[in-house]
Enzyme design. Sequence first.
Site, PDB file in Angstrom:
ATOM      1  N   THR A  12      -9.791   9.238   8.023  1.00  0.00           N
ATOM      2  CA  THR A  12      -9.108   7.699   7.460  1.00  0.00           C
ATOM      3  C   THR A  12      -8.810   6.562   8.512  1.00  0.00           C
ATOM      4  OG1 THR A  12      -6.794   8.228   7.229  1.00  0.00           O
ATOM      5  CG2 THR A  12      -8.014   8.853   5.460  1.00  0.00           C
ATOM      6  N   LYS A  29       1.030  -1.299  -0.477  1.00  0.00           N
ATOM      7  CA  LYS A  29      -0.109   0.121  -0.070  1.00  0.00           C
ATOM      8  C   LYS A  29       0.817   1.418   0.211  1.00  0.00           C
ATOM      9  CE  LYS A  29      -2.085  -1.899   3.710  1.00  0.00           C
ATOM     10  NZ  LYS A  29      -2.822  -1.867   4.969  1.00  0.00           N
ATOM     11  N   GLY A  38      -8.737   3.443  10.224  1.00  0.00           N
ATOM     12  CA  GLY A  38      -9.425   2.293   9.677  1.00  0.00           C
ATOM     13  C   GLY A  38      -9.053   1.707   8.614  1.00  0.00           C
ATOM     14  N   THR A  39      -8.179   2.421   7.546  1.00  0.00           N
ATOM     15  CA  THR A  39      -8.560   2.159   6.113  1.00  0.00           C
ATOM     16  C   THR A  39      -7.810   1.102   5.856  1.00  0.00           C
ATOM     17  OG1 THR A  39      -7.645   4.597   5.823  1.00  0.00           O
ATOM     18  CG2 THR A  39      -7.286   3.232   4.443  1.00  0.00           C
ATOM     19  N   GLY A  40      -6.424   0.562   6.646  1.00  0.00           N
ATOM     20  CA  GLY A  40      -5.841  -0.557   6.395  1.00  0.00           C
ATOM     21  C   GLY A  40      -6.558  -2.027   6.619  1.00  0.00           C
ATOM     22  N   CYS A  41      -7.878  -2.239   7.835  1.00  0.00           N
ATOM     23  CA  CYS A  41      -8.286  -3.329   8.113  1.00  0.00           C
ATOM     24  C   CYS A  41      -9.698  -3.562   7.087  1.00  0.00           C
ATOM     25  CB  CYS A  41      -9.099  -2.671   9.584  1.00  0.00           C
ATOM     26  SG  CYS A  41      -7.920  -2.685  10.532  1.00  0.00           S
TER      27      CYS A  41
END
Length: 291
Positions: free
Chosen positions: A233, A192, A235-238
């Site tokens: 933003t 990412k 919680g983007t990765g989860c």
Amino acid sequence: MDTPAQPNTAPPATARAASAPPRVLTVAGSDSGGGAGIQADLKTMLALGTHGMSVVAAVTAQNSLGVQGCWELPAEAVRAQFRSVVDDIGVQAVKTGMLASAELVETVAGLLAAVGAPVVVDPVGVSKHGDSLLAEDALDSVRTRLLPTATVVTPNLDEVTQLTGVRVREEADLREAAAAMLAYGPRWALIKGGHLPPDSAGGRPYGDEAVDLLTDGSEEHWLRAPRYDNRHTHGTGCTLASALAALLARGRPVPEAAAGAKEYVTGAIAAGFPLGSGLGPVDHAWRLRTD
């Protein structure tokens, strides 16, 4: 005297006979603020047409300002939750997130080795606010035990550095980062690039485009999307990892699932909303909003 007819409140026969949606299991930590972790995973899975199930590996006291406390569950509790779901209901994809300790990483890795379904590993190390969510002595267990079970691993740039030592400074460095992650055994790496600096001096922080690289070491897929000027933003990765797992459970091939997950999380970031006094979450229900 005739008895008035009672309304029929039973569901129609077609609803009773409907088959279950694809089943996705998240093994992660709980976010009491609802923006990340188990809560974000289940919202994402529902939004993408799957049935989400959970194994809680840790509990956090967390809000928009950061993580105020963290308590990992005993390995026995994690193992029992996992077996309870997998042995009875079954899974068509698994996503892992915050696992906190070496013992939990090794426990989960052992369980995943026998699953036979796609596994998405989000190697969570640090929260959005900079709070550590993985013990230092667990890094080697992530590298040698967890990553080999992964169909796809989804690190951000900080997690790449934490696990491999590779520092990504420009887009071309994503290839080196992916190669370093693939060396630990996952089939695919989705690096990412959300924190990449702008290409030219004076540009917006991190540039105008969010660029990710998906590769299995032979083929490459560059995933690009607009970067939205929204600080909310959390919680983007989860959310990205859960979206990927949901689409894999629906039978999509990895490149198609990754592209769909990127589209979903981009919309969720664009619709992220303020909550509390700090960083608000992405909006997992952005496709459902009508107002």
